[in-house]
Design a protein around this motif. Structure first.
Motif, PDB file in Angstrom:
ATOM      1  N   UNK A  66       0.819  -1.218   0.000  1.00  0.00           N
ATOM      2  CA  UNK A  66       0.000   0.000   0.000  1.00  0.00           C
ATOM      3  C   UNK A  66       0.851   1.266   0.000  1.00  0.00           C
ATOM      4  N   UNK A  67       2.056   1.178   0.614  1.00  0.00           N
ATOM      5  CA  UNK A  67       2.923   2.365   0.658  1.00  0.00           C
ATOM      6  C   UNK A  67       3.431   2.731  -0.729  1.00  0.00           C
ATOM      7  N   UNK A  68       3.702   1.707  -1.563  1.00  0.00           N
ATOM      8  CA  UNK A  68       4.124   2.004  -2.936  1.00  0.00           C
ATOM      9  C   UNK A  68       3.009   2.752  -3.652  1.00  0.00           C
ATOM     10  N   UNK A  69       1.780   2.273  -3.483  1.00  0.00           N
ATOM     11  CA  UNK A  69       0.673   2.890  -4.224  1.00  0.00           C
ATOM     12  C   UNK A  69       0.360   4.294  -3.704  1.00  0.00           C
ATOM     13  N   UNK A  70       0.320   4.481  -2.388  1.00  0.00           N
ATOM     14  CA  UNK A  70       0.061   5.840  -1.878  1.00  0.00           C
ATOM     15  C   UNK A  70       1.260   6.745  -2.177  1.00  0.00           C
ATOM     16  N   UNK A  71       2.467   6.163  -2.160  1.00  0.00           N
ATOM     17  CA  UNK A  71       3.661   6.935  -2.502  1.00  0.00           C
ATOM     18  C   UNK A  71       3.591   7.424  -3.947  1.00  0.00           C
ATOM     19  N   UNK A  72       3.154   6.540  -4.834  1.00  0.00           N
ATOM     20  CA  UNK A  72       2.993   6.940  -6.236  1.00  0.00           C
ATOM     21  C   UNK A  72       1.918   8.013  -6.354  1.00  0.00           C
ATOM     22  N   UNK A  73       0.833   7.848  -5.590  1.00  0.00           N
ATOM     23  CA  UNK A  73      -0.253   8.834  -5.629  1.00  0.00           C
ATOM     24  C   UNK A  73       0.286  10.219  -5.284  1.00  0.00           C
ATOM     25  N   UNK A  74       1.102  10.286  -4.230  1.00  0.00           N
ATOM     26  CA  UNK A  74       1.664  11.573  -3.822  1.00  0.00           C
ATOM     27  C   UNK A  74       2.673  12.071  -4.853  1.00  0.00           C
ATOM     28  N   UNK A  75       3.500  11.163  -5.366  1.00  0.00           N
ATOM     29  CA  UNK A  75       4.553  11.570  -6.302  1.00  0.00           C
ATOM     30  C   UNK A  75       3.949  12.168  -7.571  1.00  0.00           C
ATOM     31  N   UNK A  76       2.930  11.493  -8.103  1.00  0.00           N
ATOM     32  CA  UNK A  76       2.282  11.966  -9.326  1.00  0.00           C
ATOM     33  C   UNK A  76       1.674  13.348  -9.108  1.00  0.00           C
ATOM     34  N   UNK A  77       1.018  13.515  -7.965  1.00  0.00           N
ATOM     35  CA  UNK A  77       0.336  14.776  -7.687  1.00  0.00           C
ATOM     36  C   UNK A  77       1.343  15.895  -7.423  1.00  0.00           C
ATOM     37  N   UNK A 130      -4.658   5.970  -7.879  1.00  0.00           N
ATOM     38  CA  UNK A 130      -3.606   5.163  -7.263  1.00  0.00           C
ATOM     39  C   UNK A 130      -3.880   4.947  -5.779  1.00  0.00           C
ATOM     40  N   UNK A 131      -4.327   6.014  -5.104  1.00  0.00           N
ATOM     41  CA  UNK A 131      -4.603   5.878  -3.667  1.00  0.00           C
ATOM     42  C   UNK A 131      -5.807   4.969  -3.445  1.00  0.00           C
ATOM     43  N   UNK A 132      -6.834   5.108  -4.294  1.00  0.00           N
ATOM     44  CA  UNK A 132      -7.999   4.233  -4.176  1.00  0.00           C
ATOM     45  C   UNK A 132      -7.614   2.781  -4.397  1.00  0.00           C
ATOM     46  N   UNK A 133      -6.687   2.576  -5.343  1.00  0.00           N
ATOM     47  CA  UNK A 133      -6.197   1.238  -5.630  1.00  0.00           C
ATOM     48  C   UNK A 133      -5.493   0.650  -4.402  1.00  0.00           C
ATOM     49  N   UNK A 134      -4.754   1.501  -3.689  1.00  0.00           N
ATOM     50  CA  UNK A 134      -4.077   1.033  -2.481  1.00  0.00           C
ATOM     51  C   UNK A 134      -5.093   0.446  -1.510  1.00  0.00           C
ATOM     52  N   UNK A 135      -6.233   1.125  -1.357  1.00  0.00           N
ATOM     53  CA  UNK A 135      -7.273   0.622  -0.460  1.00  0.00           C
ATOM     54  C   UNK A 135      -7.856  -0.679  -0.972  1.00  0.00           C
ATOM     55  N   UNK A 136      -8.096  -0.746  -2.283  1.00  0.00           N
ATOM     56  CA  UNK A 136      -8.670  -1.957  -2.872  1.00  0.00           C
ATOM     57  C   UNK A 136      -7.743  -3.141  -2.647  1.00  0.00           C
ATOM     58  N   UNK A 137      -6.455  -2.930  -2.951  1.00  0.00           N
ATOM     59  CA  UNK A 137      -5.486  -4.019  -2.855  1.00  0.00           C
ATOM     60  C   UNK A 137      -5.312  -4.471  -1.404  1.00  0.00           C
ATOM     61  N   UNK A 138      -5.363  -3.515  -0.480  1.00  0.00           N
ATOM     62  CA  UNK A 138      -5.197  -3.863   0.935  1.00  0.00           C
ATOM     63  C   UNK A 138      -6.360  -4.725   1.409  1.00  0.00           C
ATOM     64  N   UNK A 139      -7.579  -4.359   1.000  1.00  0.00           N
ATOM     65  CA  UNK A 139      -8.752  -5.150   1.393  1.00  0.00           C
ATOM     66  C   UNK A 139      -8.692  -6.536   0.751  1.00  0.00           C
TER      67      UNK A 139
END
Lengths: 314, 347
Positions: free
Chosen positions: B67-78, B253-262
């Motif tokens: 999840x950190x990779x995905x939220x990290x990407x979310x922040x990086x892109x933004x 990307x952040x939404x995906x992090x939540x999906x993948x975690x669940x």
């Protein structure tokens, strides 16, 4: 229906609104001073958390309440120094530096608290500030038990609003701060040091934020627990925009917000069964967003806000 | 003392900055560990052992990094486009909640269910970020505050859902959602561990984002929008359009992090799903200097600190909050290190 309106006239509502408003007034004033000098201070949430923790801890280890408030203010100043080191001296992104301060200040608060107070069933408490009725004035009907029967920190918050408003609008210091926030190059041409002024403003503002946090543990509640600041810092940032960077309007904004918050707390007990309580808890945050949307168009942002100033760089 | 922008940033310093930052943050954490009365070097060793010392430790760290990779990407892109999305935490929960709800309605084999649900999670995160970005474009509302406030609103909404319509009646009264069906669970990569397919997804997404930045016009536009919005507009880049696409990508990307975690770890949603993955994602992005491939390694570092400190605190009696302190310190030290990579001090 009348029971919803009756709440509005109760002493309890107005007196709790003042209690809810107090930390917001400190926080909003603090953020306002920073922004007037041109520095966004997103460290506010963390600084309030640290103020809440260190103020409480100081009193817990035997100091008196005012010493707790002073220690919180000094620690707030230290974080202000850190933020201005990053955002003013080095001129780094104020957004990222501020968020970094918030993450650091809140995690170190939890760490120090855990070190000092091991986990136990019920969190330990301190003897908090008691309401101090203003002699004479507290006998006035309605105003007496609401406005004039508060803890000393609430009076301090109101006095601070007047002091900050006067300083900003009527003194050379206020002019220098505002000038730095509008056009630091012009300020420097006048022989002022924009960097020094920004550092001073951020430190003073951060001290106020920390006192706002200390109010939570030393007057509103009597114990500290993680995440207790609950986004109040972010609400303060929104209130600064709502107030159009003017201290008197900041007091008004904080009071309106708190009145609304106190009202929804009471509505929960009246209408609580029919509506999930989370909806009530969401209202203050939604209200903040609505206020931002309503005011952002009209607000005149300090022109050099978020623009780093480096000597000799245009 | 003045700071002078370096004409040519020194590559060695730019690449070395994260290492210096990490070393500094660990050194300061060492002082705090000493304050707790624990032996400093033994504690470092315990962190390393708990994060990498065994097969189980390694899979735990890798699982935590997803999840950190995905939220990290979310922040990086933004952040690259100067869209200050601090709402990854809320977007993560929006994605998770959407998956929990949609998972109940879907009845298809895993090969269909999994991609659909990940897309559903991404769309939920996307929608949530589009609100503040649209408010910024339309009314000039700073998105930092709105995304932050939305985090609180979403978390309360999740709490309302898991205590209400989505509540699992079989969970002994715990407020958590009905688990997603077995077809929606991501397959395990390694037996007898939690490590799931999400790792491959996250790494592939990171490479995808890198390619998008590197090879497409959109990548160029989003960078231009971040570095010089006015100049970009003169050059014919539509700022609103670019920022809205950035918002879709980042929120997605952040939404995906939540999906993948669940779908990969918990199987259900509760308000304890994320221990601040959204906020740690900001640190990950900064440590990676907003580079998508760097995000993979930064996420591994942050995950190792969290998993390692968890194990260390049990044996050494140091509060687990040391992990949060170390990670936030790494953000601050990284900011300073990056500054000195771009500037030099002159008299």
């Amino acid at each position: 229906m009348s029971e919803y309106l009756d709440i509005l006239l109760t002493v309890g509502l107005w007196s709790s609104a003042l209690r809810i408003a107090t930390p917001l007034v400190f926080g909003t004033l603090g953020a306002l001073i920073c922004e007037r000098a041109g520095v966004l201070n997103l460290g506010i949430e963390g600084i309030m958390t640290f103020g809440a923790m260190i103020g409480w801890l100081t009193v817990f280890f035997g100091a008196d309440l005012w010493t707790g408030v002073m220690v919180a203010a000094l620690c707030g100043m230290a974080f202000g120094l850190l933020h201005s080191g990053l955002a003013v001296v080095l001129g780094l992104s104020q957004h990222v530096a501020g968020l970094g301060i918030t993450l650091f200040a809140s995690s170190i608060s939890y760490y120090i608290f855990r070190l000092a107070v091991p986990v136990q069933g019920t969190p330990p408490t301190v003897e908090p500030f008691q309401p101090w009725p203003v002699p004479g004035l507290s006998d006035i009907p309605f105003l007496g038990p609401t406005l004039f029967t508060q803890t000393p920190l609430t009076y301090l918050a109101i006095v601070l609003v007047l002091v900050v408003a006067w300083t900003m609008n009527r003194t050379p210091l206020g002019l220098a701060i505002r000038m730095t926030g509008e056009n630091p190059h012009a300020a420097e041409a006048q022989g002022l040091d924009p960097i020094l002024i920004r550092i001073g403003a951020v430190c003073a503002g951060s001290a106020m934020m920390a006192v706002g946090g200390a109010y939570l543990t030393l007057a509103a509640f009597s114990s500290f627990f993680p995440t207790m600041v609950q986004g109040r810092g972010w609400v303060c940032i929104a209130l600064v925009v709502f107030s159009m960077w003017r201290p008197m309007r900041a007091l008004l904004g904080a009071m309106l917000f708190a009145l609304f918050d106190a009202y929804q707390l009471r509505l929960q007990t009246v209408a609580g069964k029919a509506v999930p309580y989370q909806l009530f808890l969401m209202l203050p945050y939604i209200l903040s967003i609505v206020a931002l949307v309503a005011m952002s168009r009209r607000a005149r942002v300090p022109r050099a806000l978020m623009k780093p100033y480096r000597r000799g760089e245009r | 003392m003045r700071f002078e922008r370096r004409e040519h940033p020194v590559a060695a310093i730019t690449l070395g900055a994260p290492l210096v930052a990490v070393a500094l943050s660990l050194a300061i954490a060492g002082i705090l560990i000493a304050l707790a009365g624990a032996p400093v070097f033994a504690s470092y060793a315990a962190i390393a052992k708990s994060a990498f010392g065994s097969r189980l430790a390694i899979t735990e760290t890798l699982t935590r990094a997803i999840p950190l990779m995905l939220t990290g990407l979310a922040a990086a892109v933004a952040f690259r486009a100067k869209v200050w999305n601090i709402g990854a935490e809320g977007q993560l929960y929006a994605g998770a909640l959407a998956v929990a709800a949609a998972g109940l309605a879907l009845n298809a084999p895993p090969g269909i269910t999994i991609p659909i649900l990940i897309a559903v999670g991404a769309v939920a995160g996307m929608v949530l970020l589009l609100i503040p970005v649209a408010l910024r474009l339309r009314f000039g509302v700073d998105e930092v505050v709105t995304t932050l406030l939305l985090n609180f609103i979403v978390l309360l909404f999740v709490s309302m859902m898991v205590e209400g319509v989505l509540k699992d009646p079989m969970a002994f009264g715990w407020p958590q959602s009905v688990p997603v069906p077995g077809e929606a669970r991501l397959p395990r990569l390694v037996s007898r561990s939690k490590l799931h397919l999400g790792l491959i997804i996250a790494v592939a997404v990171a490479i995808g984002v890198w390619a998008l930045n590197r090879f497409t016009v959109f990548g160029l536009r989003s960078r231009a929008a971040g570095e010089n919005a006015e100049g970009a507009q003169f050059a014919g880049v539509s700022l609103p359009r670019t920022l809205l696409i950035v918002a879709c990508l980042s929120g997605g990307l952040a939404g995906m992090a939540g999906a993948v975690e669940v779908m990969g770890v918990k199987g259900f949603v509760s308000t304890a799903l994320s221990p601040g993955f959204g906020y740690s994602g900001i640190v990950v992005a900064m440590l990676a200097n907003l580079h998508p491939i760097g995000v993979i390694f930064a996420a591994l570092f942050v995950a190792a600190i969290f998993v390692g400190a968890d194990g260390m605190s049990r044996t050494m009696g140091v509060p687990t909050f040391i992990a949060d302190v170390t990670v936030s310190l790494a953000l601050l030290t990284m900011l300073i290190a990056l500054f000195f990579a771009a500037y030099r001090v002159t008299k």
